[in-house]
Scaffold this motif. Sequence first.
Motif, PDB file in Angstrom:
ATOM      1  N   THR A  43       2.199   6.389   9.989  1.00 16.70           N
ATOM      2  CA  THR A  43       2.898   6.745   8.751  1.00 16.70           C
ATOM      3  C   THR A  43       4.300   7.290   8.976  1.00 16.70           C
ATOM      4  O   THR A  43       5.099   7.338   8.043  1.00 16.70           O
ATOM      5  N   ASN A  55       4.584   1.051   5.367  1.00 17.24           N
ATOM      6  CA  ASN A  55       3.213   1.370   4.966  1.00 17.24           C
ATOM      7  C   ASN A  55       3.112   1.714   3.484  1.00 17.24           C
ATOM      8  O   ASN A  55       2.079   1.471   2.854  1.00 17.24           O
ATOM      9  N   ASP A  56       4.176   2.264   2.888  1.00 19.05           N
ATOM     10  CA  ASP A  56       4.143   2.521   1.449  1.00 19.05           C
ATOM     11  C   ASP A  56       4.075   1.217   0.656  1.00 19.05           C
ATOM     12  O   ASP A  56       3.343   1.116  -0.343  1.00 19.05           O
ATOM     13  N   ASP A  86       0.606  -0.080   0.845  1.00 18.66           N
ATOM     14  CA  ASP A  86      -0.283   0.642  -0.075  1.00 18.66           C
ATOM     15  C   ASP A  86      -0.136   0.121  -1.507  1.00 18.66           C
ATOM     16  O   ASP A  86      -1.125   0.040  -2.257  1.00 18.66           O
ATOM     17  N   GLU A  87       1.081  -0.224  -1.913  1.00 15.20           N
ATOM     18  CA  GLU A  87       1.305  -0.739  -3.268  1.00 15.20           C
ATOM     19  C   GLU A  87       0.575  -2.066  -3.483  1.00 15.20           C
ATOM     20  O   GLU A  87      -0.023  -2.300  -4.532  1.00 15.20           O
TER      21      GLU A  87
END
Length: 285
Positions: free
Chosen positions: A159, A273-274, A277-278
């Motif tokens: 992350t 990584n964001d 996640d979306e």
Amino acid sequence: MDRKRKHLIRLGAGVAAGLGAAALTWAGLAANAEEPADPKGDFEAQIIGGGDVEDGQYPWLVGLGSPGEGTAYERQFCGGTVIAEDVVLTAAHCVEDSAAADLVVFSGAIDLESADVVETAVADLHVAEDYNDPIAMSNDWALLKLAEPVDVEPIGLATEPEEYDLLETAGWGDTGDGFPTTAQWVEVPFVSDEDCEAAYPDEVDAASMLCAGDLENGGVDSCQGDSGGPIMSPATDEDSDEPTQVLVGIVSWGYGCAEAGNPGVYGEVADFNDAIDEVLAGWAE
């Protein structure tokens, strides 16, 4: 020199069954074959300087291939990593010209000719919207939504960008002696952003790429056939003293394999990584 993406030529089931992945080498085609017209085209990578993956060592490591006739070994062209029970993370350049129906995932065995290999169809596909932006091969990631869950332990994602010592990468790519049926793994030294950019001037997006390899001596690397597979770092589970792995990057590109001065380049998972996640949240709706 043209950049070589670290994935295999897609032969198709009929050709693959007769020719076999071992007929290819990381440098391009075998010495007695013609050089392809577009050396930046469908290439993958494999592991140089490593050894056999042991059962259970990387349960999240999977092969990506084409549906059809022939063994998984004959149809595999990229690697991937299970990050949820029905989601695989791979490289965008492995699948950018594909539809979901063109793809299958091989799990359940480190030997692609094993009867234990499980073949799973791909139901949906997401290629990073900013792939190749701001420069070529940046944001080299894609997600595969599987038609059904696989009985595989997922790996956690890094992350935050970090400086590392040694990383581990694995796959079924070229070892320098051909393409193995059993996955290989190797430890590769982390290369700083500064040294990576010096090795590949004007070709590295430090935000979405990281480098690993022995800059001085060479000899260890991912290679053709490994694209889309994982590069991992040990981590410690807060609830356990046992080391676990986190996914640091995705095998992406490089010049040659295991050459001094030319490290392997990987998509840096902590940067996107964001965005991952979306996509996962959208698929869960």
